[in-house]
Design a protein around this motif. Structure first.
Motif, PDB file in Angstrom:
ATOM      1  N   VAL A   1      -2.230  -8.363   4.144  1.00 50.34           N
ATOM      2  CA  VAL A   1      -3.571  -8.053   4.661  1.00 50.34           C
ATOM      3  C   VAL A   1      -4.652  -8.745   3.820  1.00 50.34           C
ATOM      4  O   VAL A   1      -5.613  -9.304   4.365  1.00 50.34           O
ATOM      5  CB  VAL A   1      -3.803  -6.519   4.691  1.00 50.34           C
ATOM      6  N   ALA A   2      -4.471  -8.760   2.494  1.00 52.15           N
ATOM      7  CA  ALA A   2      -5.493  -9.369   1.627  1.00 52.15           C
ATOM      8  C   ALA A   2      -5.629 -10.858   1.941  1.00 52.15           C
ATOM      9  O   ALA A   2      -6.750 -11.385   2.046  1.00 52.15           O
ATOM     10  CB  ALA A   2      -5.124  -9.151   0.166  1.00 52.15           C
ATOM     11  N   ALA A   3      -4.489 -11.541   2.113  1.00 47.54           N
ATOM     12  CA  ALA A   3      -4.540 -12.980   2.414  1.00 47.54           C
ATOM     13  C   ALA A   3      -5.212 -13.218   3.764  1.00 47.54           C
ATOM     14  O   ALA A   3      -5.998 -14.166   3.923  1.00 47.54           O
ATOM     15  CB  ALA A   3      -3.129 -13.567   2.409  1.00 47.54           C
TER      16      ALA A   3
ATOM     17  N   VAL B   1      13.622  16.752   0.278  1.00 49.43           N
ATOM     18  CA  VAL B   1      12.459  15.893   0.022  1.00 49.43           C
ATOM     19  C   VAL B   1      12.317  14.939   1.197  1.00 49.43           C
ATOM     20  O   VAL B   1      13.290  14.303   1.612  1.00 49.43           O
ATOM     21  CB  VAL B   1      12.628  15.100  -1.297  1.00 49.43           C
ATOM     22  N   SER B   2      11.110  14.871   1.759  1.00 47.56           N
ATOM     23  CA  SER B   2      10.876  13.978   2.893  1.00 47.56           C
ATOM     24  C   SER B   2       9.832  12.933   2.516  1.00 47.56           C
ATOM     25  O   SER B   2       8.740  13.273   2.048  1.00 47.56           O
ATOM     26  CB  SER B   2      10.394  14.790   4.099  1.00 47.56           C
ATOM     27  N   VAL B   3      10.178  11.667   2.728  1.00 45.28           N
ATOM     28  CA  VAL B   3       9.248  10.579   2.402  1.00 45.28           C
ATOM     29  C   VAL B   3       8.401  10.267   3.638  1.00 45.28           C
ATOM     30  O   VAL B   3       8.933   9.920   4.694  1.00 45.28           O
ATOM     31  CB  VAL B   3      10.021   9.314   1.955  1.00 45.28           C
ATOM     32  N   ASN B   4       7.097  10.423   3.493  1.00 47.84           N
ATOM     33  CA  ASN B   4       6.189  10.208   4.632  1.00 47.84           C
ATOM     34  C   ASN B   4       4.927   9.435   4.234  1.00 47.84           C
ATOM     35  O   ASN B   4       3.875   9.594   4.869  1.00 47.84           O
ATOM     36  CB  ASN B   4       5.796  11.559   5.260  1.00 47.84           C
ATOM     37  N   CYS B   5       5.044   8.602   3.198  1.00 42.31           N
ATOM     38  CA  CYS B   5       3.870   7.820   2.792  1.00 42.31           C
ATOM     39  C   CYS B   5       4.054   6.364   3.227  1.00 42.31           C
ATOM     40  O   CYS B   5       5.170   5.943   3.505  1.00 42.31           O
ATOM     41  CB  CYS B   5       3.684   7.906   1.275  1.00 42.31           C
ATOM     42  N   PRO B   6       2.966   5.598   3.285  1.00 36.96           N
ATOM     43  CA  PRO B   6       3.137   4.180   3.643  1.00 36.96           C
ATOM     44  C   PRO B   6       3.763   3.388   2.497  1.00 36.96           C
ATOM     45  O   PRO B   6       3.714   3.822   1.343  1.00 36.96           O
ATOM     46  CB  PRO B   6       1.702   3.704   3.899  1.00 36.96           C
ATOM     47  N   HIS B   7       4.342   2.248   2.827  1.00 37.11           N
ATOM     48  CA  HIS B   7       4.851   1.350   1.783  1.00 37.11           C
ATOM     49  C   HIS B   7       3.737   0.409   1.366  1.00 37.11           C
ATOM     50  O   HIS B   7       3.231  -0.369   2.173  1.00 37.11           O
ATOM     51  CB  HIS B   7       6.057   0.564   2.326  1.00 37.11           C
ATOM     52  N   THR B   8       3.324   0.535   0.118  1.00 28.38           N
ATOM     53  CA  THR B   8       2.308  -0.349  -0.465  1.00 28.38           C
ATOM     54  C   THR B   8       2.844  -0.770  -1.831  1.00 28.38           C
ATOM     55  O   THR B   8       3.858  -0.213  -2.286  1.00 28.38           O
ATOM     56  CB  THR B   8       0.978   0.407  -0.667  1.00 28.38           C
ATOM     57  N   PRO B   9       2.177  -1.710  -2.523  1.00 22.15           N
ATOM     58  CA  PRO B   9       2.664  -2.035  -3.875  1.00 22.15           C
ATOM     59  C   PRO B   9       2.760  -0.773  -4.754  1.00 22.15           C
ATOM     60  O   PRO B   9       3.663  -0.649  -5.570  1.00 22.15           O
ATOM     61  CB  PRO B   9       1.619  -3.019  -4.398  1.00 22.15           C
TER      62      PRO B   9
ATOM     63  N   ARG C   1     -16.377  -4.316  16.357  1.00 27.96           N
ATOM     64  CA  ARG C   1     -15.366  -4.014  15.334  1.00 27.96           C
ATOM     65  C   ARG C   1     -14.239  -3.232  16.008  1.00 27.96           C
ATOM     66  O   ARG C   1     -14.480  -2.182  16.606  1.00 27.96           O
ATOM     67  CB  ARG C   1     -15.988  -3.177  14.227  1.00 27.96           C
ATOM     68  N   PRO C   2     -13.001  -3.720  15.912  1.00 27.85           N
ATOM     69  CA  PRO C   2     -11.906  -2.996  16.575  1.00 27.85           C
ATOM     70  C   PRO C   2     -11.686  -1.632  15.908  1.00 27.85           C
ATOM     71  O   PRO C   2     -11.893  -1.487  14.708  1.00 27.85           O
ATOM     72  CB  PRO C   2     -10.701  -3.915  16.383  1.00 27.85           C
ATOM     73  N   PRO C   3     -11.300  -0.624  16.698  1.00 27.31           N
ATOM     74  CA  PRO C   3     -11.214   0.739  16.150  1.00 27.31           C
ATOM     75  C   PRO C   3     -10.210   0.894  15.000  1.00 27.31           C
ATOM     76  O   PRO C   3     -10.407   1.738  14.144  1.00 27.31           O
ATOM     77  CB  PRO C   3     -10.788   1.588  17.352  1.00 27.31           C
ATOM     78  N   ASN C   4      -9.169   0.090  14.981  1.00 34.77           N
ATOM     79  CA  ASN C   4      -8.130   0.308  13.962  1.00 34.77           C
ATOM     80  C   ASN C   4      -8.028  -0.854  12.978  1.00 34.77           C
ATOM     81  O   ASN C   4      -6.940  -1.346  12.689  1.00 34.77           O
ATOM     82  CB  ASN C   4      -6.783   0.576  14.633  1.00 34.77           C
ATOM     83  N   ARG C   5      -9.215  -1.272  12.485  1.00 37.15           N
ATOM     84  CA  ARG C   5      -9.221  -2.367  11.505  1.00 37.15           C
ATOM     85  C   ARG C   5      -8.591  -1.885  10.195  1.00 37.15           C
ATOM     86  O   ARG C   5      -8.852  -0.760   9.754  1.00 37.15           O
ATOM     87  CB  ARG C   5     -10.652  -2.817  11.266  1.00 37.15           C
ATOM     88  N   VAL C   6      -7.789  -2.724   9.569  1.00 31.48           N
ATOM     89  CA  VAL C   6      -7.173  -2.380   8.276  1.00 31.48           C
ATOM     90  C   VAL C   6      -7.780  -3.299   7.223  1.00 31.48           C
ATOM     91  O   VAL C   6      -7.822  -4.517   7.407  1.00 31.48           O
ATOM     92  CB  VAL C   6      -5.642  -2.599   8.306  1.00 31.48           C
ATOM     93  N   LEU C   7      -8.247  -2.705   6.127  1.00 32.43           N
ATOM     94  CA  LEU C   7      -8.810  -3.502   5.041  1.00 32.43           C
ATOM     95  C   LEU C   7      -7.934  -3.350   3.797  1.00 32.43           C
ATOM     96  O   LEU C   7      -7.280  -2.295   3.633  1.00 32.43           O
ATOM     97  CB  LEU C   7     -10.236  -3.039   4.738  1.00 32.43           C
ATOM     98  N   PRO C   8      -7.910  -4.367   2.940  1.00 33.93           N
ATOM     99  CA  PRO C   8      -7.024  -4.277   1.766  1.00 33.93           C
ATOM    100  C   PRO C   8      -7.267  -3.015   0.938  1.00 33.93           C
ATOM    101  O   PRO C   8      -6.324  -2.427   0.410  1.00 33.93           O
ATOM    102  CB  PRO C   8      -7.370  -5.532   0.960  1.00 33.93           C
ATOM    103  N   ASN C   9      -8.521  -2.574   0.839  1.00 34.92           N
ATOM    104  CA  ASN C   9      -8.776  -1.390  -0.015  1.00 34.92           C
ATOM    105  C   ASN C   9      -8.296  -0.076   0.594  1.00 34.92           C
ATOM    106  O   ASN C   9      -8.350   0.967  -0.026  1.00 34.92           O
ATOM    107  CB  ASN C   9     -10.265  -1.301  -0.390  1.00 34.92           C
ATOM    108  N   MET C  10      -7.823  -0.147   1.857  1.00 36.52           N
ATOM    109  CA  MET C  10      -7.266   1.085   2.467  1.00 36.52           C
ATOM    110  C   MET C  10      -5.817   1.265   2.068  1.00 36.52           C
ATOM    111  O   MET C  10      -5.211   2.304   2.339  1.00 36.52           O
ATOM    112  CB  MET C  10      -7.310   0.989   3.987  1.00 36.52           C
ATOM    113  N   LEU C  11      -5.212   0.222   1.515  1.00 38.31           N
ATOM    114  CA  LEU C  11      -3.759   0.267   1.290  1.00 38.31           C
ATOM    115  C   LEU C  11      -3.436   0.852  -0.079  1.00 38.31           C
ATOM    116  O   LEU C  11      -4.229   0.845  -0.966  1.00 38.31           O
ATOM    117  CB  LEU C  11      -3.149  -1.135   1.423  1.00 38.31           C
TER     118      LEU C  11
END
Ligand code: 8YV
Length: 331
Positions: free
Chosen positions: A87-89, A210-218, A321-331
């Motif tokens: 996303v950053a690139a 234990v259930s994993v339900n978070c996004p994969h980020t660095p 602006r599209p409703p579901n824009r993703v920005l690097p700082n959201m990750l």
């Protein structure tokens, strides 16, 4: 003057209703054969398209983004997770990225519960017995699993999907615990009767499931590391419907083999679609239940995801602006 339609490359076969609407609105290039595109094919598509609509099976990394043509202005991901995209690139090159949140929450939470039940109650193992002709009759001490009511469930990641899992878990009589980057609002915590653990280590040491339900980020790569997995008690089970990369899969496998963990229910893997033969062996022994990334696989969900992709593209192309824009700082 008639405005020409944007060239939208759709990398995989989508539901018919979604593809038809895309063809009406855009100059849509479909992948009817549904064969995953190679990096070279993706590069060629990105060199000429205005928009690319990839999925989790397309790795849109920095080198592909660097080779993108000047026309490419939007990557409209068909999927919630955007870990397949740098996303950053993209943003640095002036390319907008969007995703499809919200519409796969309930389906993914259902699959999480299905895996919890499957592992605790040996559903997959039991379902193999009759077709194999191996059932000789009922016995009081045969095929016993574990009751889930009254057990403690630790949810790792209390976003939309984590909260949907928590709601279901309450209905099943599980007590809900969670770890999240940020503590959720007191009203939500109260409604879910959820206990917040600032320390993930502390939570892990006390949970039955234990259930994993978070996004994969660095930041979440191998969050369940070998060291953390060791905190779990031997009767604990681990469920993952998020991303394989969040768990150190080798360490998890070693512990399951050694009997240091009771079981696992996995819908996602570190090197999809490859699954380690050791995990497959454990599935045959009944200790783990493995699903082929089916968390959001409902007809309704896939149409809703497609609708979101269309809305994001259309809004963007209309200059908003599209409703579901993703920005690097959201990750
Ligand atoms: C999708 C998912 O099937 O949306 C996500 O993040 O993991 C899946 O449920 C897949 O991503 C579609 O691209």
């Amino acid at each position: 003057m008639v405005k020409s339609k944007p060239l939208v490359v759709v990398t995989r076969k989508l539901p018919d209703a979604v593809e038809t609407r895309m063809c009406e609105l855009f100059d849509a290039r479909l992948n009817v054969a549904d064969t995953p595109m190679t990096p070279d094919e993706l590069a060629r598509a990105m060199a000429e398209a205005d928009v690319i609509a990839p999925t989790v099976t397309d790795r849109i990394d920095a080198s592909l983004i660097a080779r993108a043509g000047d026309r490419l202005k939007l990557i409209a991901n068909f999927g919630n997770g955007v870990d397949n995209i740098d996303v950053a690139a993209a943003v640095a090159k002036g390319i907008t990225v969007t995703n499809t949140p919200g519409v796969l929450t309930e389906d993914t939470a259902d699959m999480t519960m299905a895996l919890i039940l499957a592992v605790a109650r040996r559903v997959a193992e039991g379902a193999r017995i009759i077709p194999a002709g191996d059932w000789v009759g009922w016995s009081p001490t045969w095929m016993l699993g574990h009751r889930i009511t009254g057990k403690r469930l630790g949810i790792l990641g209390m976003g939309r999907i984590g909260q949907a899992v928590a709601k279901r878990a309450r209905a099943f009589g599980l007590s809900v615990h969670y770890h999240n980057r940020r503590r959720v609002a007191p009203a939500i915590e109260a409604q879910l009767e959820a206990t917040y653990w600032e320390s993930l280590d502390q939570m892990l040491a006390r949970m039955d499931i234990v259930s994993v339900n978070c996004p994969h980020t660095p930041a979440t790569y191998h969050l369940l590391s070998a060291r953390r997995l060791k905190m779990l008690r031997p009767h604990a089970i681990v469920i993952n419907t998020a991303r394989g990369e969040i768990i150190d899969e080798q360490a998890l496998t070693r512990m399951l083999e050694a009997g240091e963990l009771a079981g696992a229910g996995l819908d996602v893997f570190e090197h999809e679609p490859a699954v380690s033969p050791k995990l497959v062996r454990l599935a045959k022994s009944g200790k783990v239940t493995l699903l082929p990334h089916m968390g959001s696989a409902t007809h309704e969900g896939r149409v809703d995801m497609g609708e979101k992709v269309i809305i994001n593209i259309k809004t963007f192309m209309d200059g908003h602006r599209p409703p579901n824009r993703v920005l690097p700082n959201m990750l």
